[in-house]
Motif scaffolding. Sequence first.
Motif, PDB file in Angstrom:
ATOM      1  N   THR A 145       0.850  -1.181   0.000  1.00 25.13           N
ATOM      2  CA  THR A 145       0.000   0.000   0.000  1.00 25.13           C
ATOM      3  C   THR A 145       0.888   1.233   0.000  1.00 25.13           C
ATOM      4  O   THR A 145       1.881   1.286   0.735  1.00 25.13           O
ATOM      5  CB  THR A 145      -0.912   0.009   1.234  1.00 25.13           C
ATOM      6  N   SER A 146       0.556   2.217  -0.835  1.00 23.49           N
ATOM      7  CA  SER A 146       1.261   3.484  -0.866  1.00 23.49           C
ATOM      8  C   SER A 146       2.753   3.264  -1.137  1.00 23.49           C
ATOM      9  O   SER A 146       3.116   2.612  -2.120  1.00 23.49           O
ATOM     10  CB  SER A 146       1.008   4.246   0.436  1.00 23.49           C
ATOM     11  N   LEU A 198       0.610  -2.252 -14.357  1.00 25.03           N
ATOM     12  CA  LEU A 198       1.312  -2.031 -13.099  1.00 25.03           C
ATOM     13  C   LEU A 198       1.419  -0.544 -12.764  1.00 25.03           C
ATOM     14  O   LEU A 198       1.269  -0.152 -11.605  1.00 25.03           O
ATOM     15  CB  LEU A 198       2.704  -2.660 -13.181  1.00 25.03           C
ATOM     16  N   LEU A 199       1.680   0.293 -13.759  1.00 27.23           N
ATOM     17  CA  LEU A 199       1.824   1.725 -13.504  1.00 27.23           C
ATOM     18  C   LEU A 199       0.530   2.310 -12.966  1.00 27.23           C
ATOM     19  O   LEU A 199       0.545   3.077 -11.994  1.00 27.23           O
ATOM     20  CB  LEU A 199       2.243   2.458 -14.780  1.00 27.23           C
ATOM     21  N   GLU A 200      -0.609   1.973 -13.581  1.00 29.04           N
ATOM     22  CA  GLU A 200      -1.896   2.481 -13.100  1.00 29.04           C
ATOM     23  C   GLU A 200      -2.137   2.069 -11.657  1.00 29.04           C
ATOM     24  O   GLU A 200      -2.590   2.875 -10.828  1.00 29.04           O
ATOM     25  CB  GLU A 200      -3.030   1.961 -13.976  1.00 29.04           C
ATOM     26  N   ALA A 201      -1.821   0.818 -11.337  1.00 33.55           N
ATOM     27  CA  ALA A 201      -2.031   0.325  -9.976  1.00 33.55           C
ATOM     28  C   ALA A 201      -1.137   1.061  -8.981  1.00 33.55           C
ATOM     29  O   ALA A 201      -1.574   1.434  -7.884  1.00 33.55           O
ATOM     30  CB  ALA A 201      -1.755  -1.179  -9.919  1.00 33.55           C
ATOM     31  N   THR A 239      -0.658   4.928  -4.541  1.00 29.57           N
ATOM     32  CA  THR A 239       0.185   5.923  -3.885  1.00 29.57           C
ATOM     33  C   THR A 239      -0.424   7.322  -3.891  1.00 29.57           C
ATOM     34  O   THR A 239       0.239   8.284  -3.501  1.00 29.57           O
ATOM     35  CB  THR A 239       1.574   5.977  -4.547  1.00 29.57           C
ATOM     36  N   ALA A 240      -1.678   7.450  -4.318  1.00 27.11           N
ATOM     37  CA  ALA A 240      -2.337   8.760  -4.388  1.00 27.11           C
ATOM     38  C   ALA A 240      -2.820   9.168  -2.998  1.00 27.11           C
ATOM     39  O   ALA A 240      -4.019   9.081  -2.678  1.00 27.11           O
ATOM     40  CB  ALA A 240      -3.493   8.728  -5.383  1.00 27.11           C
ATOM     41  N   VAL A 287      -7.881   6.603  -4.586  1.00 22.93           N
ATOM     42  CA  VAL A 287      -6.823   7.135  -3.732  1.00 22.93           C
ATOM     43  C   VAL A 287      -6.066   5.991  -3.063  1.00 22.93           C
ATOM     44  O   VAL A 287      -6.471   4.824  -3.129  1.00 22.93           O
ATOM     45  CB  VAL A 287      -7.391   8.087  -2.657  1.00 22.93           C
ATOM     46  N   ASP A 288      -4.994   6.378  -2.446  1.00 24.51           N
ATOM     47  CA  ASP A 288      -4.126   5.503  -1.663  1.00 24.51           C
ATOM     48  C   ASP A 288      -4.947   4.475  -0.872  1.00 24.51           C
ATOM     49  O   ASP A 288      -5.787   4.830  -0.054  1.00 24.51           O
ATOM     50  CB  ASP A 288      -3.344   6.408  -0.705  1.00 24.51           C
TER      51      ASP A 288
END
Length: 300
Positions: free
Chosen positions: A36-37, A140-143, A148-149, A165-166
């Motif tokens: 996460t994050s 993977l980039l989208e995830a 991390t938002a 969001v995160d």
Amino acid sequence: MIGWALSGGGNRGPIQVGAMRALFERGIAPALLVGTSAGALNAAFIAADPTPQTNERLAQMWLDTKASDIFPKPKWYMLLRAAFFGNGLDDDRARAKNFQKHLPSGVTTFGDLGAKLYLTAADLQTGRLYLYGDDPHAQLLEACLASTALPVVWDPEMIHGHQFVDGGVVANVPISVAIDRGATEIYALDLQNPGPFPYQKGAIAIALKSIGVLTYQQALRDIQRALEQSGVTLHYISLGDIFADIELQDFSRTAEMLEQGYRRARQYLDHPTPNVLPQALGAAASSVTPPGAVPYHPKF
């Protein structure tokens, strides 16, 4: 099956990398990672090829990262943006550029990874936690961007008209996800500060600490579930007091973070205490109690 559960922690992510170095030294390699994050970024990097060599490349990535790589705009602009015309202090462009720069070559989807990886993101329109990792074609980039938002700091990720969001706002230490996806021995590397915390001043500080209270309570429930789950061994390694007060934009202490995370994990591994609720969690000593109230301890 060995699983690693990596919490969020912002720029304190190198502490986890130091701890993971100690795990690899003891031959404790993950077959499954949940992040996460900041833990999502660390987990994604390691899942590509879960080896000590990959961990050292990840450590170097953190050492090479400067504050301007993640926060290229001045503080005054970010504050104005959050107050008047943005949904956070900044958008995701700098993070996306940095992620793309460092993700291993040829790794673009979850199916390209060498270990099972699960990343979390929360949908603000439905209130649900979503999990990336079961679909090998997921990007993977989208995830990573969604997971991390961090609210207030970055704009939510827009996906099919919904704001994501995160995942840390729902599952900051994703131990339950590791259990549900088959991990039987879990190493949870938690960057949450166990407290007690100083007086909070300012709207942004209070908002972020309020999110921290939510994630703290969720972590307690996840740990308790693992302790009561038959066939699951939990190794909870608390890293939250290390550089707990460092500013989010400070990337100058990375080498020290790596070393201290490594030492903390080695201390645990020298004298492991599996399936024990850490004393520091849920019991930050305080003599302050609102009149007529008592601390609530959920029964699991």
